[in-house]
Every structure is written in C-alpha cells, then in structure tokens.
Write a protein that holds these residues in place. Sequence first.
Motif, short mmCIF file in Angstrom:
data_model
loop_
_atom_site.label_atom_id
_atom_site.label_comp_id
_atom_site.label_asym_id
_atom_site.label_seq_id
_atom_site.Cartn_x
_atom_site.Cartn_y
_atom_site.Cartn_z
N GLU A 74 0.81 -1.22 0.00
CA GLU A 74 0.00 0.00 0.00
C GLU A 74 0.84 1.27 0.00
OE1 GLU A 74 -3.29 0.18 -0.42
OE2 GLU A 74 -3.16 -2.00 -0.70
N ARG A 98 -5.71 4.05 3.71
CA ARG A 98 -6.00 2.79 3.03
C ARG A 98 -5.66 1.55 3.85
NH1 ARG A 98 -7.65 2.64 -1.83
NH2 ARG A 98 -6.94 0.46 -2.05
N ARG A 119 -8.55 -0.91 2.89
CA ARG A 119 -9.63 -0.33 2.10
C ARG A 119 -9.58 -0.90 0.67
NH1 ARG A 119 -12.46 4.50 3.00
NH2 ARG A 119 -10.85 5.32 4.41
N ASP A 120 -10.73 -1.38 0.18
CA ASP A 120 -10.76 -1.91 -1.19
C ASP A 120 -11.07 -0.80 -2.18
OD1 ASP A 120 -13.51 -1.45 -1.15
OD2 ASP A 120 -14.06 -3.58 -1.00
N ASP A 121 -11.16 -1.14 -3.46
CA ASP A 121 -11.36 -0.13 -4.51
C ASP A 121 -12.72 0.54 -4.43
OD1 ASP A 121 -8.84 -0.69 -5.45
OD2 ASP A 121 -9.52 -2.13 -6.96
N GLU A 122 -13.64 -0.05 -3.71
CA GLU A 122 -14.97 0.55 -3.55
C GLU A 122 -15.09 1.33 -2.26
OE1 GLU A 122 -18.20 -2.18 -4.36
OE2 GLU A 122 -16.89 -3.43 -5.58
N ARG A 124 -14.63 0.19 0.78
CA ARG A 124 -15.03 -0.61 1.92
C ARG A 124 -13.78 -1.17 2.62
NH1 ARG A 124 -18.65 -4.62 -1.57
NH2 ARG A 124 -16.52 -4.86 -2.38
N TRP A 125 -13.95 -1.47 3.90
CA TRP A 125 -12.83 -1.97 4.68
C TRP A 125 -12.86 -3.50 4.74
CZ3 TRP A 125 -8.78 0.88 5.89
CH2 TRP A 125 -8.93 2.27 5.93
N ILE A 126 -11.78 -4.13 4.29
CA ILE A 126 -11.61 -5.57 4.41
C ILE A 126 -11.01 -5.84 5.78
CG2 ILE A 126 -10.47 -7.62 3.51
CD1 ILE A 126 -10.31 -6.17 0.80
N ALA A 159 -16.34 -4.70 3.88
CA ALA A 159 -16.51 -5.58 2.72
C ALA A 159 -17.45 -6.73 3.10
CB ALA A 159 -15.15 -6.14 2.28
N ARG A 163 -11.17 -11.83 5.82
CA ARG A 163 -9.96 -12.42 5.23
C ARG A 163 -9.04 -12.98 6.32
NH1 ARG A 163 -7.26 -8.85 0.76
NH2 ARG A 163 -8.99 -9.86 -0.35
N ASP A 173 -10.66 -15.84 1.79
CA ASP A 173 -11.77 -14.90 1.94
C ASP A 173 -13.05 -15.70 2.15
OD1 ASP A 173 -10.08 -12.77 1.59
OD2 ASP A 173 -10.56 -12.50 -0.54
#
Length: 507
Positions: A74, A98, A119-122, A124-126, A159, A163, A173
């Motif tokens: 990141e 991120r 943080r994903d591309d949308e 949201r937090w994974i 998300a 994971r 996942d």
Amino acid sequence: MHYPLRDGVPGPPTITASDLRAGRRCEFGLLVEADVRLGRRTAEVVEPDPVRERFGEMGREREADITARLTRQEGAAHDGSDLDHAATLRLLADPTVRLVHQASVRGERFTGRADHLLRDDEGRWIVAETKLARSAHLHALVQVAAYAQALAADGVAVAPFVRLHLGDDSVVDTPLEELTQDLTAVRSRVLEVLDTHLREGHPVVWGDPRWRACLRCDACSAEAAAVGDVGLVAGVHTSPRRLLVAAGVRTVADLAQRTEAVEGLAPESLEAMRSQARLQLIEPTRDQPLAYEVHDPAALRRLPPPSDGDVFFDFEGDPMWREGPEGTWGLEYLFGCLTTEDGERFTPFWAHDRAAEREALVDFVDWVGERRRRWPEMHVYHFADYERAALSRLATRHGVYEEEVSRLLADGVLVDLYAVVKSAVRVGSPSYSIKRLEPLYMGAELRDSDGVTAGGDSILEYQRYRDAVAEGQDALAAERLADLRQYNEYDCLSTLRLRDWLLARVG
C-alpha cells in the motif's frame, strides 16, 4: 473479558475474541478464568510450556511479516495500537487512509483489535487477521467476523467478506453471511454462560452438567486429576464420559467397580473401559512397574516373524522450520533407523534444508530397498501413524519415489506397533504414548529425565541447534545435534524392545 464495576459490584462482562474462542473450546475453562477475574479463586500456577510459547512467538513474527508486506503493497499504513476507539473511527473515515494495523474495535459487550483493515477499490474496509495455522479454523473465522460485525454496527463500510492470512501464505476470503449464524450462536452462548455464572455468585464447580468441559486444557486437567475424574481413563473421551457421568459413574474408581449397564454404551465397550480403569488403579511395584493385560492374543499372533533385516524407524521433525518467509512449513530433519543383524546399529539420514530432505528420502528408500532384496521378509517397525504419513507426504512434496513409497505401504512393509498395542493390550496408563509404555519393557535402559526426553523438547532443541549454527557456535551446534541423535536412537531402541516384548507375549 472485563467486568465493569457498578457501585463496587461487577456488572455483565465485556468479552473479547479470545473469550469467544475459549467458550467454543471449553466452557469450564472459560468460567475458571472468569472466577480469577472476579476474585473468586486464585490463578493456578501452570508449568510453562516452551513449545506453546515458541508457537506464540512465531505467531507474532508471522503477524509482523504480514504487516510489513501489506505496508509495502500500500505504500503507507497507520498503526492503530495506541488509538482509542473514537480516534480509530475518525481514522477510518478519512478517505486518504487505506491501511490500518491493530485497529480498535468495540461492539455491544465486545472489544478487541483487528490485525489489519485494508480499504478496497470501492472504499469498503476488508477486515483481516493473521494466523499461523495452515487452514481456516472456525474460531479464527468467528473472531474476524466479530470484528467486522462490530465495525459495521459503528457505521463503518465493511466488505461483504472477511480475510485470513494463513501460515502457508494462502489468503482465504469467506463471505460474512456464511459466518453470521456461527458467530451469533457462539457469542450468545458465551454471554449466557458468563451472565448465568455472574448471577449465581460462587465459583464454578467441576462436574456441573451445564458447562462443557474439554478435559484437556490446564483448568480441566487440574480438576480432573484432583477428583480422579472418569475422563482420566484411556479411551473415555467426551461422548462416553457424558454417558458415564449421567449414569452416576464419575470417577476412575466408580468405573472400575461398575457392574450395571450404562445406557448408550455397548456392553463390550463398557467392559473394555472397566478393565482399563482397574488397571490404572493398580499401584506400580518394582516387579510390575506398569500393570497390563493381553486381551486379544490373536492380534499379537498377527505380528510378522522376526527377520535379521528388520528396521526400527523413527522420524525427527521440526514443524516450525521454514525455508524463507514464503516457504513450506516443516522439515523432517532425521530419519533414524536401528538394525540388529550385526548387533544394534543406528543409521541416521540427516537433512537440514529442503534439498537435503529430498536426498534423505531417496537414500532411505534406496537403503530399505536394498535390505528388502537381501531379506525379502523384513519389515520396518514404527510407533503410531506419523512415519507412514510423513513418508507419503515427503514423496508427494518432492515428487520423487511416490510409487516406491506406495509399494512399501501396499506390501505391508511398515508395521505400526501402536496399532498392535491398542488392538491387543491394555496398560495401566491414561496415555498409550511410547514413553508411557516403556516401563513394561525397557528395564535398566529406561530413559531418565535429563536431556531431550519428549517430542516438544526435540522441537526446541532443534531450534537451539539452528540458532547455534547461525551464530557460528560450531561446538555447541554439534553438542545439540548429538543430543537429538541420542534421543532419536533411544526411540528406535524403544521400538525394538516393544516389538520383542509383544512377541514374547504371543500365546
């Protein structure tokens, strides 16, 4: 767990992911810990377990590796370990952030710190956790799902999956919706157990049928030993123990004296357990250091006749070994073999890296093949299933001699003496490990408590050997390797003596 004080009185507890895990495994152990927190009992002094401590260190090292890897990916990360919950939520709301490590999580009667939030591309937090295990166990999935659920309740966009970064470098996942039911059930049960216990106002009592006991943890072991619990009888696991206790059979002595039937247990199973309990109650003497009985002579008669070419075999392995941060875990560093055609002679096949492990496998299989050609009726004796499974695993891992190993197994060359003992003999011990059996047959050769005496000791000693090599302490490394050789050679000798002892009891 944490009990908030209200006017000096403990209120309903706030739980952690560790409590969820503990509750799944052993409710009695969970309540013992609760009693310590509530001041109802003092904490038991538990003998340190160096192997457990080493695995804990490895888990922390693994988490640090994943933290560093994600940070490199990141380009920047935030350490949330010093932030409170409100500060963490503000950090997660910043669209430029991120990656956060050790993020504070707080839900209804739940608190903890998530290893990684990415943080994903949308946007949201994974929610991710690092585990040393090589598969996704339910307790780990429930833990990370609890973090995700608590964050979502705080309005954080999470998300739809959680994971796990596992010890074999795989990333798993799992959809959150697949874990909701398990999380709800575990959380509800843990809170029910703790809340009921708090209301009752007294320490947990061993044998209370409301609380599940695992019979293996430190808390259970201490209580079971103190009362002579029937679960101490070899073969009396959770299900039969439950049936026995329901019938009023609570102790080893109760079972040894039981003459009536027990609902749910077949008569032959009950008789075997009763005989086992009687043997365990016999005090050792000089002439009979361990009580035993042969209950199936026919099983002993199925042992192969002795051959001058017989081999007595024992692996020494290090499950903590790894070649590089992304390598496969585990190394079989010693294939130990004892033979008797020219007197008792020990032949070791050493391997201190992955390439040498392959070479040791090839050399061992070739060596056994040569002995089979000279003595077609020879066998390789070992104790328990590890050797058979490890040979198959090594052949697959290295892509070599897979057919040859399969043929050894199919031809019945390997003979598991543990299986023979379990099918033919009962001994007055709660454990049928080879170390516990040795008073039967080792006599004056019985190992003492000095040096390496158990599998856990060998794991740590091999780590110390590797440390000495890395530090250039050649003499110390050689000394530790000699201790490991001696330990393995003794296990091979013990296997030989056990085989001979069993043959001597063939009727």
